[in-house]
Design a protein around this motif. Structure first.
Motif, PDB file in Angstrom:
ATOM      1  N   UNK A  29     -50.115 -65.397 -13.069  1.00 38.83           N
ATOM      2  CA  UNK A  29     -48.791 -65.549 -12.460  1.00 38.83           C
ATOM      3  C   UNK A  29     -47.824 -66.257 -13.397  1.00 38.83           C
ATOM      4  N   UNK A  30     -48.267 -67.342 -14.016  1.00 41.66           N
ATOM      5  CA  UNK A  30     -47.400 -68.095 -14.932  1.00 41.66           C
ATOM      6  C   UNK A  30     -47.120 -67.321 -16.215  1.00 41.66           C
ATOM      7  N   UNK A  31     -48.131 -66.664 -16.742  1.00 39.51           N
ATOM      8  CA  UNK A  31     -47.969 -65.934 -18.007  1.00 39.51           C
ATOM      9  C   UNK A  31     -46.995 -64.783 -17.852  1.00 39.51           C
ATOM     10  N   UNK A  32     -47.055 -64.060 -16.754  1.00 37.77           N
ATOM     11  CA  UNK A  32     -46.164 -62.913 -16.554  1.00 37.77           C
ATOM     12  C   UNK A  32     -44.695 -63.328 -16.475  1.00 37.77           C
ATOM     13  N   UNK A  33     -44.415 -64.600 -16.248  1.00 38.36           N
ATOM     14  CA  UNK A  33     -43.039 -65.106 -16.229  1.00 38.36           C
ATOM     15  C   UNK A  33     -42.526 -65.440 -17.629  1.00 38.36           C
ATOM     16  N   UNK A  34     -43.418 -65.488 -18.612  1.00 40.18           N
ATOM     17  CA  UNK A  34     -43.034 -65.919 -19.960  1.00 40.18           C
ATOM     18  C   UNK A  34     -42.151 -64.892 -20.653  1.00 40.18           C
ATOM     19  N   UNK A  35     -41.131 -65.365 -21.389  1.00 46.19           N
ATOM     20  CA  UNK A  35     -40.340 -64.434 -22.204  1.00 46.19           C
ATOM     21  C   UNK A  35     -41.246 -63.756 -23.228  1.00 46.19           C
ATOM     22  N   UNK A  36     -41.115 -62.453 -23.357  1.00 47.40           N
ATOM     23  CA  UNK A  36     -41.892 -61.711 -24.340  1.00 47.40           C
ATOM     24  C   UNK A  36     -43.205 -61.167 -23.818  1.00 47.40           C
ATOM     25  N   UNK A  62     -43.896 -64.742 -32.056  1.00 49.10           N
ATOM     26  CA  UNK A  62     -43.370 -65.983 -31.487  1.00 49.10           C
ATOM     27  C   UNK A  62     -43.723 -66.072 -30.005  1.00 49.10           C
ATOM     28  N   UNK A  63     -43.545 -64.975 -29.270  1.00 48.77           N
ATOM     29  CA  UNK A  63     -43.882 -64.961 -27.843  1.00 48.77           C
ATOM     30  C   UNK A  63     -45.370 -65.230 -27.637  1.00 48.77           C
ATOM     31  N   UNK A  64     -46.201 -64.635 -28.455  1.00 53.13           N
ATOM     32  CA  UNK A  64     -47.644 -64.845 -28.357  1.00 53.13           C
ATOM     33  C   UNK A  64     -47.996 -66.291 -28.678  1.00 53.13           C
ATOM     34  N   UNK A  65     -47.424 -66.845 -29.720  1.00 56.12           N
ATOM     35  CA  UNK A  65     -47.692 -68.233 -30.094  1.00 56.12           C
ATOM     36  C   UNK A  65     -47.231 -69.189 -28.993  1.00 56.12           C
ATOM     37  N   UNK A  66     -46.068 -68.904 -28.409  1.00 59.51           N
ATOM     38  CA  UNK A  66     -45.584 -69.744 -27.306  1.00 59.51           C
ATOM     39  C   UNK A  66     -46.553 -69.698 -26.129  1.00 59.51           C
ATOM     40  N   UNK A  67     -47.109 -68.535 -25.871  1.00 57.50           N
ATOM     41  CA  UNK A  67     -48.099 -68.420 -24.796  1.00 57.50           C
ATOM     42  C   UNK A  67     -49.343 -69.237 -25.124  1.00 57.50           C
ATOM     43  N   UNK A  68     -49.850 -69.077 -26.328  1.00 60.96           N
ATOM     44  CA  UNK A  68     -51.090 -69.757 -26.717  1.00 60.96           C
ATOM     45  C   UNK A  68     -50.963 -71.278 -26.717  1.00 60.96           C
ATOM     46  N   UNK A  69     -49.740 -71.777 -26.826  1.00 61.15           N
ATOM     47  CA  UNK A  69     -49.523 -73.224 -26.824  1.00 61.15           C
ATOM     48  C   UNK A  69     -48.916 -73.712 -25.506  1.00 61.15           C
ATOM     49  N   UNK A  70     -48.773 -72.813 -24.537  1.00 60.85           N
ATOM     50  CA  UNK A  70     -48.177 -73.194 -23.252  1.00 60.85           C
ATOM     51  C   UNK A  70     -49.126 -74.104 -22.465  1.00 60.85           C
ATOM     52  N   UNK A  75     -54.250 -75.431 -19.927  1.00 61.64           N
ATOM     53  CA  UNK A  75     -54.912 -75.911 -18.710  1.00 61.64           C
ATOM     54  C   UNK A  75     -55.977 -74.924 -18.244  1.00 61.64           C
ATOM     55  N   UNK A  76     -55.686 -73.620 -18.338  1.00 64.99           N
ATOM     56  CA  UNK A  76     -56.669 -72.617 -17.947  1.00 64.99           C
ATOM     57  C   UNK A  76     -57.922 -72.742 -18.802  1.00 64.99           C
ATOM     58  N   UNK A  77     -57.749 -72.790 -20.100  1.00 63.15           N
ATOM     59  CA  UNK A  77     -58.911 -72.854 -21.005  1.00 63.15           C
ATOM     60  C   UNK A  77     -59.739 -74.105 -20.713  1.00 63.15           C
ATOM     61  N   UNK A  78     -59.073 -75.237 -20.537  1.00 66.16           N
ATOM     62  CA  UNK A  78     -59.803 -76.481 -20.265  1.00 66.16           C
ATOM     63  C   UNK A  78     -60.517 -76.425 -18.919  1.00 66.16           C
ATOM     64  N   UNK A  79     -59.883 -75.846 -17.910  1.00 67.08           N
ATOM     65  CA  UNK A  79     -60.474 -75.788 -16.567  1.00 67.08           C
ATOM     66  C   UNK A  79     -61.553 -74.721 -16.444  1.00 67.08           C
TER      67      UNK A  79
END
Length: 97
Positions: A29-36, A62-70, A75-79
């Motif tokens: 849900x959060x990722x689909x809101x991201x620009x790019x 840039x969009x991919x990098x912003x996602x990977x550092x969001x 939080x998803x990876x850690x959880x």
């Protein structure tokens, strides 16, 4: 366009899958809101329960990098890490035909 395919191998018991499913929903849900973000779809391999494939399309590096550092991705990876049975395999691909 950048295409990413990620393979996620997770524990197969129903309690873990139920908990993980809620983490996937929040992430998607959060990722689909991201620009790019042009596509962010989760599939489960029909004859291999516990093997998920995330299919992603991004407008730019840039969009991919912003996602990977969001925050929501981190939080998803850690959880979700404790539910994985192997490291996430991620491939950047290009369309041939």
């Amino acid at each position: 366009m950048i295409t990413i395919t990620a393979f996620l191998r997770v524990k197969k018991n129903s309690a873990d899958l139920e908990k993980l499913n809620s983490l996937f929903i929040r992430l998607i849900e959060e990722t689909r809101k991201e620009p790019g973000c042009q596509k962010y779809d989760l599939h489960e391999v029909t004859d291999q329960p516990g093997l998920f494939i995330m299919m992603e399309e991004w407008s730019s590096e840039v969009a991919l990098e912003n996602h990977n550092t969001s925050k929501h991705f981190k939080n998803f990876v850690a959880s979700a890490e404790s539910y994985f049975t192997a490291p996430i395999e991620e491939f950047q691909t290009k369309r041939i035909i």
